[in-house]
Scaffold this motif. Sequence first.
Motif, PDB file in Angstrom:
ATOM      1  N   ALA A 140       5.609  26.822   3.625  1.00  8.18           N
ATOM      2  CA  ALA A 140       4.990  26.592   4.940  1.00  8.18           C
ATOM      3  C   ALA A 140       5.924  27.049   6.054  1.00  8.18           C
ATOM      4  O   ALA A 140       5.495  27.687   7.020  1.00  8.18           O
ATOM      5  N   ILE A 141       7.209  26.733   5.900  1.00  8.40           N
ATOM      6  CA  ILE A 141       8.191  27.109   6.922  1.00  8.40           C
ATOM      7  C   ILE A 141       8.317  28.633   6.997  1.00  8.40           C
ATOM      8  O   ILE A 141       8.376  29.225   8.066  1.00  8.40           O
ATOM      9  N   LYS A 142       8.299  29.259   5.825  1.00  5.96           N
ATOM     10  CA  LYS A 142       8.395  30.723   5.769  1.00  5.96           C
ATOM     11  C   LYS A 142       7.141  31.366   6.388  1.00  5.96           C
ATOM     12  O   LYS A 142       7.219  32.351   7.105  1.00  5.96           O
ATOM     13  N   TYR A 143       5.990  30.766   6.126  1.00  9.18           N
ATOM     14  CA  TYR A 143       4.722  31.328   6.594  1.00  9.18           C
ATOM     15  C   TYR A 143       4.512  31.126   8.100  1.00  9.18           C
ATOM     16  O   TYR A 143       4.206  32.068   8.836  1.00  9.18           O
ATOM     17  N   ALA A 144       4.666  29.880   8.570  1.00  9.44           N
ATOM     18  CA  ALA A 144       4.332  29.566   9.964  1.00  9.44           C
ATOM     19  C   ALA A 144       5.526  29.662  10.902  1.00  9.44           C
ATOM     20  O   ALA A 144       5.358  29.871  12.100  1.00  9.44           O
ATOM     21  N   GLY A 145       6.731  29.494  10.370  1.00  7.31           N
ATOM     22  CA  GLY A 145       7.921  29.442  11.215  1.00  7.31           C
ATOM     23  C   GLY A 145       8.245  27.993  11.551  1.00  7.31           C
ATOM     24  O   GLY A 145       7.344  27.200  11.854  1.00  7.31           O
ATOM     25  N   LEU A 146       9.519  27.653  11.496  1.00  4.99           N
ATOM     26  CA  LEU A 146       9.968  26.281  11.713  1.00  4.99           C
ATOM     27  C   LEU A 146       9.545  25.758  13.087  1.00  4.99           C
ATOM     28  O   LEU A 146       9.030  24.638  13.210  1.00  4.99           O
ATOM     29  N   ASP A 147       9.710  26.586  14.124  1.00 10.84           N
ATOM     30  CA  ASP A 147       9.384  26.123  15.477  1.00 10.84           C
ATOM     31  C   ASP A 147       7.888  25.888  15.663  1.00 10.84           C
ATOM     32  O   ASP A 147       7.476  24.971  16.370  1.00 10.84           O
ATOM     33  N   TYR A 148       7.051  26.691  14.990  1.00  8.32           N
ATOM     34  CA  TYR A 148       5.603  26.483  15.071  1.00  8.32           C
ATOM     35  C   TYR A 148       5.214  25.162  14.419  1.00  8.32           C
ATOM     36  O   TYR A 148       4.408  24.406  14.954  1.00  8.32           O
TER      37      TYR A 148
ATOM     38  N   LEU B  31       3.495  22.229  16.530  1.00 11.77           N
ATOM     39  CA  LEU B  31       2.145  21.753  16.200  1.00 11.77           C
ATOM     40  C   LEU B  31       2.127  20.255  15.927  1.00 11.77           C
ATOM     41  O   LEU B  31       1.277  19.518  16.436  1.00 11.77           O
ATOM     42  N   VAL B  32       3.079  19.803  15.113  1.00 14.05           N
ATOM     43  CA  VAL B  32       3.091  18.383  14.723  1.00 14.05           C
ATOM     44  C   VAL B  32       3.449  17.498  15.921  1.00 14.05           C
ATOM     45  O   VAL B  32       2.862  16.430  16.106  1.00 14.05           O
ATOM     46  N   ASN B  33       4.354  17.963  16.754  1.00 15.40           N
ATOM     47  CA  ASN B  33       4.708  17.193  17.954  1.00 15.40           C
ATOM     48  C   ASN B  33       3.525  17.033  18.899  1.00 15.40           C
ATOM     49  O   ASN B  33       3.295  15.951  19.437  1.00 15.40           O
ATOM     50  N   ILE B  34       2.782  18.112  19.082  1.00 13.66           N
ATOM     51  CA  ILE B  34       1.598  18.052  19.963  1.00 13.66           C
ATOM     52  C   ILE B  34       0.559  17.097  19.369  1.00 13.66           C
ATOM     53  O   ILE B  34      -0.003  16.253  20.071  1.00 13.66           O
ATOM     54  N   ALA B  35       0.347  17.219  18.060  1.00 12.57           N
ATOM     55  CA  ALA B  35      -0.636  16.352  17.392  1.00 12.57           C
ATOM     56  C   ALA B  35      -0.240  14.881  17.512  1.00 12.57           C
ATOM     57  O   ALA B  35      -1.079  14.021  17.798  1.00 12.57           O
ATOM     58  N   ALA B  36       1.044  14.592  17.309  1.00 12.78           N
ATOM     59  CA  ALA B  36       1.531  13.208  17.374  1.00 12.78           C
ATOM     60  C   ALA B  36       1.429  12.660  18.797  1.00 12.78           C
ATOM     61  O   ALA B  36       1.011  11.523  19.011  1.00 12.78           O
ATOM     62  N   LYS B  37       1.818  13.504  19.765  1.00  8.05           N
ATOM     63  CA  LYS B  37       1.828  13.081  21.175  1.00  8.05           C
ATOM     64  C   LYS B  37       0.427  12.688  21.641  1.00  8.05           C
ATOM     65  O   LYS B  37       0.259  11.754  22.418  1.00  8.05           O
TER      66      LYS B  37
ATOM     67  N   TYR C 243       0.852  -1.195   0.000  1.00 11.01           N
ATOM     68  CA  TYR C 243       0.000   0.000   0.000  1.00 11.01           C
ATOM     69  C   TYR C 243       0.887   1.244   0.000  1.00 11.01           C
ATOM     70  O   TYR C 243       2.120   1.143  -0.033  1.00 11.01           O
ATOM     71  N   ALA C 244       0.270   2.443   0.031  1.00  9.29           N
ATOM     72  CA  ALA C 244       1.044   3.691   0.102  1.00  9.29           C
ATOM     73  C   ALA C 244       0.608   4.483   1.327  1.00  9.29           C
ATOM     74  O   ALA C 244      -0.518   4.348   1.800  1.00  9.29           O
ATOM     75  N   VAL C 245       1.517   5.309   1.826  1.00  9.27           N
ATOM     76  CA  VAL C 245       1.212   6.188   2.962  1.00  9.27           C
ATOM     77  C   VAL C 245       1.018   7.603   2.417  1.00  9.27           C
ATOM     78  O   VAL C 245       1.809   8.074   1.597  1.00  9.27           O
ATOM     79  N   GLY C 246      -0.027   8.270   2.868  1.00  9.31           N
ATOM     80  CA  GLY C 246      -0.285   9.642   2.430  1.00  9.31           C
ATOM     81  C   GLY C 246       0.653  10.623   3.105  1.00  9.31           C
ATOM     82  O   GLY C 246       0.892  10.533   4.312  1.00  9.31           O
ATOM     83  N   ALA C 247       1.189  11.545   2.310  1.00 10.78           N
ATOM     84  CA  ALA C 247       2.044  12.622   2.831  1.00 10.78           C
ATOM     85  C   ALA C 247       1.321  13.930   2.535  1.00 10.78           C
ATOM     86  O   ALA C 247       1.171  14.316   1.369  1.00 10.78           O
ATOM     87  N   PHE C 248       0.846  14.580   3.583  1.00  8.99           N
ATOM     88  CA  PHE C 248      -0.024  15.746   3.433  1.00  8.99           C
ATOM     89  C   PHE C 248       0.681  17.008   3.920  1.00  8.99           C
ATOM     90  O   PHE C 248       1.234  17.031   5.018  1.00  8.99           O
ATOM     91  N   ASN C 249       0.641  18.056   3.092  1.00 10.25           N
ATOM     92  CA  ASN C 249       1.327  19.312   3.438  1.00 10.25           C
ATOM     93  C   ASN C 249       0.512  20.134   4.422  1.00 10.25           C
ATOM     94  O   ASN C 249      -0.707  20.228   4.301  1.00 10.25           O
ATOM     95  N   CYS C 250       1.222  20.746   5.383  1.00  8.27           N
ATOM     96  CA  CYS C 250       0.539  21.578   6.378  1.00  8.27           C
ATOM     97  C   CYS C 250       1.074  23.005   6.320  1.00  8.27           C
ATOM     98  O   CYS C 250       2.226  23.234   5.948  1.00  8.27           O
ATOM     99  N   ASN C 251       0.216  23.955   6.696  1.00  4.94           N
ATOM    100  CA  ASN C 251       0.621  25.369   6.773  1.00  4.94           C
ATOM    101  C   ASN C 251       0.199  26.026   8.083  1.00  4.94           C
ATOM    102  O   ASN C 251       0.709  27.078   8.438  1.00  4.94           O
ATOM    103  N   ASN C 252      -0.766  25.410   8.779  1.00 11.10           N
ATOM    104  CA  ASN C 252      -1.259  26.030  10.018  1.00 11.10           C
ATOM    105  C   ASN C 252      -1.866  24.977  10.941  1.00 11.10           C
ATOM    106  O   ASN C 252      -1.882  23.788  10.618  1.00 11.10           O
ATOM    107  N   MET C 253      -2.379  25.417  12.079  1.00  5.75           N
ATOM    108  CA  MET C 253      -2.902  24.500  13.092  1.00  5.75           C
ATOM    109  C   MET C 253      -4.071  23.667  12.569  1.00  5.75           C
ATOM    110  O   MET C 253      -4.123  22.455  12.778  1.00  5.75           O
TER     111      MET C 253
END
Length: 284
Positions: free
Chosen positions: A53-61, A65-71, A18-28
């Motif tokens: 996305a990095i330019k828009y949201a900032g690398l740390d954001y 966000l992704v760490n909180i979502a994963a946790k 099968y394949a895994v979806g890779a979805f781009n994010c820009n905000n919360m």
Amino acid sequence: MPLVTVKELLDKAEAGGYAVGAFNCNNMEIVQAIVAAAEAEKAPVIIQASQGAIKYAGLDYIVGLVNIAAKNSKIPVALHLDHGTSFDQVIKCIREGFTSVMIDGSKYPLEENIALTKKVVEIARAVGVSTEAELGKIGGTEDDITVLEKEAMMTDPEEAKFFVEQTGVDSLAVAIGTAHGQYKFDPELDFDRLAKIKSLVNIPIVLHGSSGVPDKDIEKAISLGVRKVNIDTNIREAFVKGVRDVINKDAKEIDPRKILGPAREAMTAIVREKIRIFGSSGKA
């Protein structure tokens, strides 16, 4: 759950066909929609951030966000840099906590692309981060990167074999007729080329520019060895339609939650749909 690497997810996808979806994010809201969809489908998921996305949201954001979502989720989530254009930026993302990086040296001659990719693979592997590279040029526009149609270039299967042997990269993005952005017509994918590439390289294949590709073509590409499918434009379309629908219904609405909430639901629905097409439902 702590973040996992893309390699871990794609190795399982390779074994399971099968394949895994890779979805781009820009905000919360986009991050929340992607994870909610993957949780609902009990699917592994890759959240990726592009240059824009990095330019828009900032690398740390993005990382936060992704760490909180994963946790807070019970499914495996990877954080991937999409189209990393420089060695420095790739290193910065690794340092900030990305579990996977793409170095895109496709604009360079083959030898330069190999040298750059090799350098990234060496550093990333030393710290347990997985790698993706690109061979051939995928047309269209993604954030700040535009490749004109006449400059788009299909991946040469023999070159792909040589490239993978030389670099040791974990996955390879190939150009077989897809493009970034919205399609004016259905794309014509070169399945023979894909089959030939897969017969020569023994790593997972990545398909970029998949938003406007018909479902049956995506399914066929997966049957021929594509294990990571990138989706961005479809998410943007769902987001904007969700916002427009609210504003069109009530032009006086000023509560961002009432405007962005339905947009988030619309994005969750499209991501769920894609996950089912990729065959990764129930694979978490």
